[in-house]
Scaffold this active site. Structure first.
Site, PDB file in Angstrom:
ATOM      1  N   ILE A  15      16.310  73.511  18.835  1.00 13.16           N
ATOM      2  CA  ILE A  15      17.039  72.404  18.206  1.00 13.16           C
ATOM      3  C   ILE A  15      17.474  72.875  16.829  1.00 13.16           C
ATOM      4  O   ILE A  15      16.631  73.303  16.017  1.00 13.16           O
ATOM      5  CB  ILE A  15      16.127  71.161  18.087  1.00 13.16           C
ATOM      6  N   PHE A  16      18.777  72.825  16.566  1.00 16.24           N
ATOM      7  CA  PHE A  16      19.295  73.284  15.266  1.00 16.24           C
ATOM      8  C   PHE A  16      19.481  72.096  14.326  1.00 16.24           C
ATOM      9  O   PHE A  16      20.126  71.114  14.676  1.00 16.24           O
ATOM     10  CB  PHE A  16      20.640  74.007  15.463  1.00 16.24           C
ATOM     11  N   GLY A  17      18.909  72.201  13.126  1.00 15.53           N
ATOM     12  CA  GLY A  17      19.065  71.167  12.103  1.00 15.53           C
ATOM     13  C   GLY A  17      19.802  71.714  10.896  1.00 15.53           C
ATOM     14  O   GLY A  17      19.556  72.846  10.479  1.00 15.53           O
ATOM     15  N   TYR A  18      20.711  70.909  10.352  1.00 15.20           N
ATOM     16  CA  TYR A  18      21.506  71.346   9.189  1.00 15.20           C
ATOM     17  C   TYR A  18      21.543  70.254   8.116  1.00 15.20           C
ATOM     18  O   TYR A  18      22.202  70.406   7.096  1.00 15.20           O
ATOM     19  CB  TYR A  18      22.943  71.693   9.628  1.00 15.20           C
ATOM     20  N   GLY A  19      20.878  69.116   8.381  1.00 20.59           N
ATOM     21  CA  GLY A  19      20.857  67.999   7.422  1.00 20.59           C
ATOM     22  C   GLY A  19      19.411  67.660   7.130  1.00 20.59           C
ATOM     23  O   GLY A  19      18.608  68.535   6.787  1.00 20.59           O
ATOM     24  N   SER A  20      19.048  66.398   7.352  1.00 23.06           N
ATOM     25  CA  SER A  20      17.657  66.004   7.069  1.00 23.06           C
ATOM     26  C   SER A  20      16.660  66.777   7.932  1.00 23.06           C
ATOM     27  O   SER A  20      15.498  66.943   7.555  1.00 23.06           O
ATOM     28  CB  SER A  20      17.474  64.498   7.277  1.00 23.06           C
ATOM     29  N   GLU A  95      18.428  60.150  15.628  1.00 17.85           N
ATOM     30  CA  GLU A  95      19.763  60.712  15.381  1.00 17.85           C
ATOM     31  C   GLU A  95      20.876  59.994  16.158  1.00 17.85           C
ATOM     32  O   GLU A  95      21.985  59.893  15.644  1.00 17.85           O
ATOM     33  CB  GLU A  95      19.791  62.206  15.749  1.00 17.85           C
TER      34      GLU A  95
HETATM   35  C1  SIN Z   1      20.616  67.297  11.201  1.00 22.67           C
HETATM   36  O1  SIN Z   1      19.800  67.234  10.277  1.00 22.67           O
HETATM   37  O2  SIN Z   1      20.727  68.344  11.869  1.00 22.67           O
HETATM   38  C2  SIN Z   1      21.460  66.140  11.604  1.00 22.67           C
HETATM   39  C3  SIN Z   1      21.937  65.328  10.463  1.00 22.67           C
HETATM   40  C4  SIN Z   1      20.874  64.537   9.741  1.00 22.67           C
HETATM   41  O3  SIN Z   1      20.055  63.866  10.397  1.00 22.67           O
HETATM   42  O4  SIN Z   1      20.854  64.564   8.513  1.00 22.67           O
END
Ligand code: SIN
Length: 206
Positions: A15-20, A95
């Site tokens: 699972i790739f995350g780029y925000g929170s 999400e």
């Molecule tokens: C994420 O973190 O990958 C999705 C965006 C978020 O929930 O901030």
């Protein structure tokens, strides 16, 4: 006949995350690795009326926007066995139901030498979502971030934690959009006679 739920049969998923998700995954995982995906830029163009804002004042949170020249840095988490279903259920609520994101598969390139590309699930919000906010100037985005808070805290915390992650974990990566908005928020506060930081704000673990 009911369609087969292939996620239940998978014994491993990235699972790739780029925000929170980079600072607060919120689910159990086996391991994590920093890296990037190509073909997307990170933008504070999605709205959030639950976590960092409300219906009257939606916050600004990040989404990915397609751009052939761009890349976005973040963290990929590997979940295995029962973690696969548990994490997907948790992220479905966080999400998709409350956040307004949809899923997509992307190729993730780990930073660590010797690790090959991985296929990962990513959560993306598109302009067809009713709480999508779209582009605005850095100053407008910063003003909105400075004014919003929701059920999990202030919108500024979201911004600062993301900037802190990029500074500490991906010092080689560029993210002009993120750092310009962070600077614009600090400017708003210094113009108001509030905080005037001499160096970037650093936060501890969540
Ligand atoms: C994420 O973190 O990958 C999705 C965006 C978020 O929930 O901030």
């Amino acid at each position: 006949m009911k369609p087969r739920d292939s996620t239940k049969e998978k014994s491993s998923l990235w699972i790739f995350g780029y925000g929170s998700l980079v600072w607060k995954p919120g689910f159990a995982y086996k391991r994590s690795t920093i890296g990037h995906i190509r073909g997307f830029k990170r933008r504070f163009w999605h709205g959030d009326d639950f976590y960092r804002g409300d219906k009257d004042k939606p916050a600004r949170v990040v989404t990915l926007v397609e751009d052939e020249q761009a890349c976005t840095w973040g963290v990929a988490y590997e979940v295995t066995d029962s973690q696969v279903e548990e994490s997907l259920q948790y992220l479905n609520m966080r999400e998709i139901v409350l956040g307004g994101y949809i899923t997509q598969m992307v190729e993730f390139l780990p930073k660590e030498k010797g690790q090959g590309p991985l296929l990962a699930v990513v959560y993306i919000a598109t302009s067809s979502n009713p709480i999508y906010l779209g582009p605005a100037s850095d100053r407008e985005i910063a003003a909105q971030i400075a004014a919003c808070s929701g059920n999990t805290g202030h919108n500024i915390e979201y911004l600062v934690r993301l900037a802190e992650f990029m500074r500490l974990s991906c010092p080689e990566a560029e993210d002009e959009h993120l750092f310009s908005i962070e600077a614009a928020v600090l400017n708003i506060f210094s113009e108001c006679g509030g905080i005037k930081p001499q160096k970037p704000i650093l936060l501890g673990a969540s």
